[in-house]
Design a protein around this motif. Structure first.
Motif, PDB file in Angstrom:
ATOM      1  N   ALA A  39      68.751  37.933  60.600  1.00  0.00           N
ATOM      2  CA  ALA A  39      67.729  36.954  60.220  1.00  0.00           C
ATOM      3  C   ALA A  39      68.064  36.285  58.901  1.00  0.00           C
ATOM      4  CB  ALA A  39      66.367  37.640  60.138  1.00  0.00           C
ATOM      5  N   ILE A  40      68.634  37.047  57.967  1.00  0.00           N
ATOM      6  CA  ILE A  40      68.995  36.484  56.663  1.00  0.00           C
ATOM      7  C   ILE A  40      70.178  35.538  56.788  1.00  0.00           C
ATOM      8  CG2 ILE A  40      69.886  37.054  54.372  1.00  0.00           C
ATOM      9  CD1 ILE A  40      68.290  39.656  54.532  1.00  0.00           C
ATOM     10  N   LEU A  41      71.214  35.958  57.525  1.00  0.00           N
ATOM     11  CA  LEU A  41      72.425  35.145  57.634  1.00  0.00           C
ATOM     12  C   LEU A  41      72.159  33.812  58.330  1.00  0.00           C
ATOM     13  CD1 LEU A  41      75.119  37.840  58.551  1.00  0.00           C
ATOM     14  CD2 LEU A  41      74.753  36.711  56.347  1.00  0.00           C
ATOM     15  N   PHE A  42      71.346  33.845  59.384  1.00  0.00           N
ATOM     16  CA  PHE A  42      71.084  32.627  60.159  1.00  0.00           C
ATOM     17  C   PHE A  42      69.750  31.977  59.794  1.00  0.00           C
ATOM     18  CE2 PHE A  42      74.173  34.855  62.745  1.00  0.00           C
ATOM     19  CZ  PHE A  42      74.993  33.835  63.208  1.00  0.00           C
ATOM     20  N   ARG A  43      69.005  32.628  58.911  1.00  0.00           N
ATOM     21  CA  ARG A  43      67.671  32.125  58.523  1.00  0.00           C
ATOM     22  C   ARG A  43      66.850  31.789  59.768  1.00  0.00           C
ATOM     23  NH1 ARG A  43      67.105  28.969  52.894  1.00  0.00           N
ATOM     24  NH2 ARG A  43      64.911  29.479  52.506  1.00  0.00           N
ATOM     25  N   SER A  44      66.796  32.766  60.659  1.00  0.00           N
ATOM     26  CA  SER A  44      66.188  32.565  61.968  1.00  0.00           C
ATOM     27  C   SER A  44      64.817  33.215  62.044  1.00  0.00           C
ATOM     28  CB  SER A  44      67.099  33.155  63.058  1.00  0.00           C
ATOM     29  OG  SER A  44      66.448  33.161  64.311  1.00  0.00           O
ATOM     30  N   GLY A  45      63.800  32.414  62.320  1.00  0.00           N
ATOM     31  CA  GLY A  45      62.465  32.946  62.503  1.00  0.00           C
ATOM     32  C   GLY A  45      62.344  33.768  63.773  1.00  0.00           C
ATOM     33  N   ALA A  46      63.119  33.409  64.810  1.00  0.00           N
ATOM     34  CA  ALA A  46      63.064  34.166  66.062  1.00  0.00           C
ATOM     35  C   ALA A  46      63.523  35.599  65.857  1.00  0.00           C
ATOM     36  CB  ALA A  46      63.932  33.474  67.120  1.00  0.00           C
ATOM     37  N   VAL A  47      64.558  35.791  65.062  1.00  0.00           N
ATOM     38  CA  VAL A  47      65.052  37.147  64.800  1.00  0.00           C
ATOM     39  C   VAL A  47      64.062  37.907  63.914  1.00  0.00           C
ATOM     40  CG1 VAL A  47      66.985  38.514  63.929  1.00  0.00           C
ATOM     41  CG2 VAL A  47      67.422  36.338  65.048  1.00  0.00           C
ATOM     42  N   VAL A  48      63.338  37.207  63.061  1.00  0.00           N
ATOM     43  CA  VAL A  48      62.298  37.860  62.260  1.00  0.00           C
ATOM     44  C   VAL A  48      61.229  38.445  63.186  1.00  0.00           C
ATOM     45  CG1 VAL A  48      60.499  37.516  60.536  1.00  0.00           C
ATOM     46  CG2 VAL A  48      62.699  36.394  60.255  1.00  0.00           C
ATOM     47  N   VAL A  49      60.882  37.706  64.232  1.00  0.00           N
ATOM     48  CA  VAL A  49      59.913  38.224  65.206  1.00  0.00           C
ATOM     49  C   VAL A  49      60.464  39.478  65.872  1.00  0.00           C
ATOM     50  CG1 VAL A  49      58.704  37.730  67.360  1.00  0.00           C
ATOM     51  CG2 VAL A  49      58.888  35.958  65.603  1.00  0.00           C
ATOM     52  N   VAL A  50      61.762  39.453  66.235  1.00  0.00           N
ATOM     53  CA  VAL A  50      62.388  40.639  66.825  1.00  0.00           C
ATOM     54  C   VAL A  50      62.316  41.813  65.845  1.00  0.00           C
ATOM     55  CG1 VAL A  50      64.553  41.627  67.664  1.00  0.00           C
ATOM     56  CG2 VAL A  50      63.919  39.305  68.312  1.00  0.00           C
ATOM     57  N   ALA A  51      62.625  41.553  64.570  1.00  0.00           N
ATOM     58  CA  ALA A  51      62.559  42.605  63.552  1.00  0.00           C
ATOM     59  C   ALA A  51      61.136  43.145  63.411  1.00  0.00           C
ATOM     60  CB  ALA A  51      63.055  42.068  62.215  1.00  0.00           C
ATOM     61  N   GLY A  52      60.137  42.257  63.500  1.00  0.00           N
ATOM     62  CA  GLY A  52      58.750  42.701  63.429  1.00  0.00           C
ATOM     63  C   GLY A  52      58.387  43.647  64.560  1.00  0.00           C
ATOM     64  N   PHE A  53      58.810  43.316  65.779  1.00  0.00           N
ATOM     65  CA  PHE A  53      58.542  44.204  66.911  1.00  0.00           C
ATOM     66  C   PHE A  53      59.342  45.502  66.802  1.00  0.00           C
ATOM     67  CE2 PHE A  53      56.966  40.315  69.085  1.00  0.00           C
ATOM     68  CZ  PHE A  53      55.741  40.811  69.496  1.00  0.00           C
ATOM     69  N   LEU A  54      60.542  45.421  66.253  1.00  0.00           N
ATOM     70  CA  LEU A  54      61.324  46.639  66.064  1.00  0.00           C
ATOM     71  C   LEU A  54      60.663  47.579  65.052  1.00  0.00           C
ATOM     72  CD1 LEU A  54      64.995  45.277  66.038  1.00  0.00           C
ATOM     73  CD2 LEU A  54      63.883  46.639  67.817  1.00  0.00           C
ATOM     74  N   SER A  55      60.001  47.014  64.044  1.00  0.00           N
ATOM     75  CA  SER A  55      59.276  47.863  63.093  1.00  0.00           C
ATOM     76  C   SER A  55      58.146  48.608  63.791  1.00  0.00           C
ATOM     77  CB  SER A  55      58.740  47.024  61.935  1.00  0.00           C
ATOM     78  OG  SER A  55      57.745  46.107  62.383  1.00  0.00           O
ATOM     79  N   TRP A  56      57.453  47.924  64.707  1.00  0.00           N
ATOM     80  CA  TRP A  56      56.415  48.582  65.497  1.00  0.00           C
ATOM     81  C   TRP A  56      57.022  49.662  66.377  1.00  0.00           C
ATOM     82  CZ3 TRP A  56      51.239  48.787  65.921  1.00  0.00           C
ATOM     83  CH2 TRP A  56      50.488  47.847  65.202  1.00  0.00           C
ATOM     84  N   ALA A  57      58.155  49.340  67.024  1.00  0.00           N
ATOM     85  CA  ALA A  57      58.803  50.313  67.907  1.00  0.00           C
ATOM     86  C   ALA A  57      59.260  51.537  67.121  1.00  0.00           C
ATOM     87  CB  ALA A  57      59.989  49.656  68.613  1.00  0.00           C
TER      88      ALA A  57
END
Length: 364
Positions: free
Chosen positions: A142-160
């Motif tokens: 998410a940092i390298l590509f500044r991607s909001g979509a990957v931030v959403v993935v990271a958010g769900f991974l935190s829940w998981a």
């Protein structure tokens, strides 16, 4: 919906002579030129990325018994490299939607790669470590590509990750791992501010609320509920302070900090109501709940609709609860309904007066 309201407001302002017709047309044109927050193509691309990523994970889960180990590892590594290189190329050409979909596939494939390598070579470790590594890789992407979509993935991974911890430890507090949930939430909020993926911040706030609710299940005491109520109201009050640095930080975060901090306070007050059912402490708690709702409306009611409606709901629910505890036990059910109707009418009158006041203040 908002465009229709904006068009009606502009017409009203033109009719009152506040702005000219040409200015109104330019304002409407400028709004129409903004990228739409909802695009069907973007949603479909995200769904396609999730489905393709799920296909990759299912193939990995099948273990590929007929394929040599090196070929399996090479194939999934090649997939990861391919989708990230393709995403970089798409970003360079301005195809951000397709690039975001590829990055989602890449982030999900990392989890498959970690599981595959551990499965084939019987590496030591557990599910929790895999989730931490997976979240860390998604964060870097998410940092390298500044991607909001990957931030959403990271958010769900935190829940998981939090769910894996609760399942593996039977919801008990063991070691340092329980602190990782709020740490991941803070990281997700930082990623939101860096990438501009505003909606992803709700995943972090909801994770914090879920974590706090879990804490209460571990220590079902009045002190914990009181800490929620006081701490939530303290944070809420900070969001309303006129201090320049705090005000600018709150404005950049939108309505979410005030709403979720008030929600934590309301949850604390609800838990206190469960613990305290009668006596003078109930009276004090009822007055404190009503005061908290009124304070929330006074501080953020005009500018924050989510806070306003949560405070209205809290105020009305508390009034009805107090009516059921006091009048209901004395005068009977029919009188309770009568008194409750009067209470609701009183709440409606207060709401109408507050709404009129907010309208007058907005015009000043």
């Amino acid at each position: 919906m908002y465009r229709g309201r904006l068009e009606r407001d502009l017409s009203l302002w033109v009719g009152k002579g506040l702005i000219g017709q040409e200015t109104a047309a330019k304002l409407l044109t400028e709004y129409d030129s903004r990228p739409a927050s909802f695009r069907l193509g973007r949603v479909l691309m995200a769904l396609a990325a999730v489905l393709l990523a799920a296909a990759v994970l299912l193939v990995v889960a099948s273990n590929w018994d007929a394929i040599p180990r090196l070929v399996r590892v090479g194939a999934i590594l090649a997939l990861i490299w391919a989708v990230h290189i393709a995403a970089a190329s798409m970003f360079a050409r301005g195809a951000t939607t397709a690039a975001s979909g590829l990055l989602v596939i890449g982030a999900m494939s990392f989890g498959g790669a970690i599981s595959l390598v551990g499965q084939m070579y019987h590496l030591s470790g557990d599910e929790q470590t895999v989730m931490y590594l997976w979240f860390a890789i998604a964060t870097v992407s998410a940092i390298l590509f500044r991607s909001g979509a990957v931030v959403v993935v990271a958010g769900f991974l935190s829940w998981a990750s939090f769910a894996v911890y609760l399942e593996n430890n039977d919801t008990h507090w063991i070691g340092f791992d329980p602190w990782m949930a709020p740490v991941m939430a803070v990281i997700t909020v930082a990623l939101v501010r860096y990438t501009g993926a505003e909606r992803a911040r709700h995943l972090a706030y909801l994770l914090l609320i879920g974590w706090l609710a879990w804490l209460y299940t571990l220590y079902e005491e009045i002190a914990v509920a009181l800490a929620f109520a006081i701490g939530g109201m303290a944070v809420f009050a900070l969001t309303a302070l006129p201090h320049p640095r705090i005000a600018s930080l709150v404005r950049s975060a939108g309505a979410a900090p005030a709403f979720y901090s008030l929600l934590i306070a309301v949850i604390g007050l609800l838990l206190l109501h469960i613990e305290i059912e009668q006596g003078w402490r109930l009276v004090v708690l009822g007055v404190a709940t009503l005061a908290a709702a009124v304070l929330a409306i006074a501080l953020q009611g005009r500018d924050n609709g989510a806070v306003r409606y949560l405070a209205y709901t809290t105020f009305a629910a508390e009034m009805l609860y107090l009516a059921s505890v006091t009048v209901g036990s004395i005068l009977g059910t029919s009188s309770l309904f009568l008194f409750s109707g009067l209470v609701v009418a009183l709440v409606a009158w207060i709401v109408i007066r507050l709404e009129r006041r907010f309208s007058r203040e907005a015009r000043v």
